[in-house]
Design a protein around this motif. Sequence first.
Motif, PDB file in Angstrom:
ATOM      1  N   THR A   1      -1.475  -1.396  -4.173  1.00 41.38           N
ATOM      2  CA  THR A   1      -2.623  -0.541  -3.899  1.00 41.38           C
ATOM      3  C   THR A   1      -2.134   0.880  -3.703  1.00 41.38           C
ATOM      4  O   THR A   1      -1.283   1.130  -2.831  1.00 41.38           O
ATOM      5  N   VAL A   2      -2.658   1.788  -4.510  1.00 33.72           N
ATOM      6  CA  VAL A   2      -2.267   3.195  -4.429  1.00 33.72           C
ATOM      7  C   VAL A   2      -3.460   3.994  -3.931  1.00 33.72           C
ATOM      8  O   VAL A   2      -4.510   4.026  -4.581  1.00 33.72           O
ATOM      9  N   SER A   3      -3.300   4.626  -2.795  1.00 29.90           N
ATOM     10  CA  SER A   3      -4.385   5.403  -2.208  1.00 29.90           C
ATOM     11  C   SER A   3      -4.284   6.861  -2.651  1.00 29.90           C
ATOM     12  O   SER A   3      -3.197   7.389  -2.853  1.00 29.90           O
ATOM     13  N   SER A   4      -5.443   7.490  -2.751  1.00 31.48           N
ATOM     14  CA  SER A   4      -5.473   8.894  -3.194  1.00 31.48           C
ATOM     15  C   SER A   4      -5.373   9.845  -2.022  1.00 31.48           C
ATOM     16  O   SER A   4      -5.448   9.456  -0.879  1.00 31.48           O
TER      17      SER A   4
ATOM     18  N   GLN B   1      -3.352  -6.579 -13.470  1.00 34.49           N
ATOM     19  CA  GLN B   1      -4.777  -6.832 -13.617  1.00 34.49           C
ATOM     20  C   GLN B   1      -5.524  -6.176 -12.470  1.00 34.49           C
ATOM     21  O   GLN B   1      -5.337  -6.540 -11.299  1.00 34.49           O
ATOM     22  N   ALA B   2      -6.345  -5.210 -12.815  1.00 35.27           N
ATOM     23  CA  ALA B   2      -7.180  -4.529 -11.835  1.00 35.27           C
ATOM     24  C   ALA B   2      -8.495  -5.294 -11.669  1.00 35.27           C
ATOM     25  O   ALA B   2      -8.895  -6.038 -12.581  1.00 35.27           O
ATOM     26  N   PRO B   3      -9.174  -5.136 -10.555  1.00 41.03           N
ATOM     27  CA  PRO B   3     -10.439  -5.849 -10.343  1.00 41.03           C
ATOM     28  C   PRO B   3     -11.431  -5.588 -11.469  1.00 41.03           C
ATOM     29  O   PRO B   3     -11.674  -4.440 -11.845  1.00 41.03           O
ATOM     30  N   GLY B   4     -11.967  -6.662 -12.019  1.00 38.95           N
ATOM     31  CA  GLY B   4     -12.973  -6.539 -13.062  1.00 38.95           C
ATOM     32  C   GLY B   4     -12.441  -6.204 -14.432  1.00 38.95           C
ATOM     33  O   GLY B   4     -13.223  -5.979 -15.364  1.00 38.95           O
ATOM     34  N   LYS B   5     -11.112  -6.156 -14.563  1.00 39.48           N
ATOM     35  CA  LYS B   5     -10.518  -5.805 -15.856  1.00 39.48           C
ATOM     36  C   LYS B   5      -9.630  -6.934 -16.365  1.00 39.48           C
ATOM     37  O   LYS B   5      -9.230  -7.818 -15.616  1.00 39.48           O
ATOM     38  N   GLU B   6      -9.313  -6.861 -17.631  1.00 39.42           N
ATOM     39  CA  GLU B   6      -8.426  -7.844 -18.221  1.00 39.42           C
ATOM     40  C   GLU B   6      -6.979  -7.556 -17.841  1.00 39.42           C
ATOM     41  O   GLU B   6      -6.617  -6.427 -17.520  1.00 39.42           O
ATOM     42  N   ARG B   7      -6.176  -8.591 -17.907  1.00 38.92           N
ATOM     43  CA  ARG B   7      -4.748  -8.418 -17.661  1.00 38.92           C
ATOM     44  C   ARG B   7      -4.148  -7.566 -18.777  1.00 38.92           C
ATOM     45  O   ARG B   7      -4.412  -7.798 -19.959  1.00 38.92           O
TER      46      ARG B   7
ATOM     47  N   LEU C   1       0.856  -1.192   0.000  1.00 34.76           N
ATOM     48  CA  LEU C   1       0.000   0.000   0.000  1.00 34.76           C
ATOM     49  C   LEU C   1       0.889   1.237   0.000  1.00 34.76           C
ATOM     50  O   LEU C   1       1.788   1.353   0.843  1.00 34.76           O
ATOM     51  N   VAL C   2       0.619   2.143  -0.914  1.00 36.47           N
ATOM     52  CA  VAL C   2       1.409   3.368  -1.018  1.00 36.47           C
ATOM     53  C   VAL C   2       0.486   4.517  -1.380  1.00 36.47           C
ATOM     54  O   VAL C   2      -0.553   4.311  -2.031  1.00 36.47           O
ATOM     55  N   GLN C   3       0.841   5.708  -0.942  1.00 38.67           N
ATOM     56  CA  GLN C   3       0.043   6.879  -1.299  1.00 38.67           C
ATOM     57  C   GLN C   3       0.373   7.333  -2.720  1.00 38.67           C
ATOM     58  O   GLN C   3       1.467   7.075  -3.242  1.00 38.67           O
ATOM     59  N   ALA C   4      -0.572   8.018  -3.316  1.00 37.50           N
ATOM     60  CA  ALA C   4      -0.356   8.575  -4.652  1.00 37.50           C
ATOM     61  C   ALA C   4       0.892   9.450  -4.648  1.00 37.50           C
ATOM     62  O   ALA C   4       1.120  10.215  -3.703  1.00 37.50           O
ATOM     63  N   GLY C   5       1.699   9.297  -5.691  1.00 36.54           N
ATOM     64  CA  GLY C   5       2.961  10.018  -5.779  1.00 36.54           C
ATOM     65  C   GLY C   5       4.146   9.243  -5.229  1.00 36.54           C
ATOM     66  O   GLY C   5       5.296   9.647  -5.429  1.00 36.54           O
ATOM     67  N   GLY C   6       3.864   8.156  -4.538  1.00 36.43           N
ATOM     68  CA  GLY C   6       4.922   7.352  -3.949  1.00 36.43           C
ATOM     69  C   GLY C   6       5.545   6.376  -4.937  1.00 36.43           C
ATOM     70  O   GLY C   6       5.209   6.371  -6.127  1.00 36.43           O
TER      71      GLY C   6
ATOM     72  N   PRO D   1      -3.592   6.300  -8.303  1.00 33.09           N
ATOM     73  CA  PRO D   1      -4.607   5.326  -7.890  1.00 33.09           C
ATOM     74  C   PRO D   1      -4.961   4.335  -9.006  1.00 33.09           C
ATOM     75  O   PRO D   1      -5.246   3.161  -8.726  1.00 33.09           O
ATOM     76  N   GLU D   2      -4.913   4.777 -10.240  1.00 38.95           N
ATOM     77  CA  GLU D   2      -5.238   3.886 -11.354  1.00 38.95           C
ATOM     78  C   GLU D   2      -4.167   2.831 -11.608  1.00 38.95           C
ATOM     79  O   GLU D   2      -4.361   1.927 -12.438  1.00 38.95           O
TER      80      GLU D   2
END
Length: 126
Positions: free
Chosen positions: A123-126, A38-44, A10-15, A87-88
């Motif tokens: 995981t990138v938090s905003s 691969q993000a949740p619900g998306k293709e690799r 887990l890292v903050q945005a910009g990290g 975050p994306e």
Amino acid sequence: VQLQASGGGLVQAGGSLRLSCVASGITFSDYAMGWFRQAPGKEREFVAAISWGRDLTYYTDSAKGRFTISRDNAKNTVYLQMNSLKPEDTAVYYCAADTYGVLGTSSSFVREYDYWGQGTLVTVSS
């Protein structure tokens, strides 16, 4: 054959984060290596690749200028240095090995790769 990815978290945005993938059971220096995510619900999707000899690299547009792929053939390890995270960028990141050691137009395709690691969650938090 085993590809063991690590370094997610887990890292903050910009990290920044540095992912590692250690390979065993293959002659690592013969293989091109890639990183996908691969993000949740998306293709690799493709992120980056590096040729067997480290002289060629290839990035998806969203990774250019922020991510750097590298490898250490003496350590059977490929890395993905990720800076300015957004975050994306949140996804499970997978390393993969391609017996065709050079890069080509198919290097961004999932089907091009012969072996896959188990993934590491970023995981990138905003």
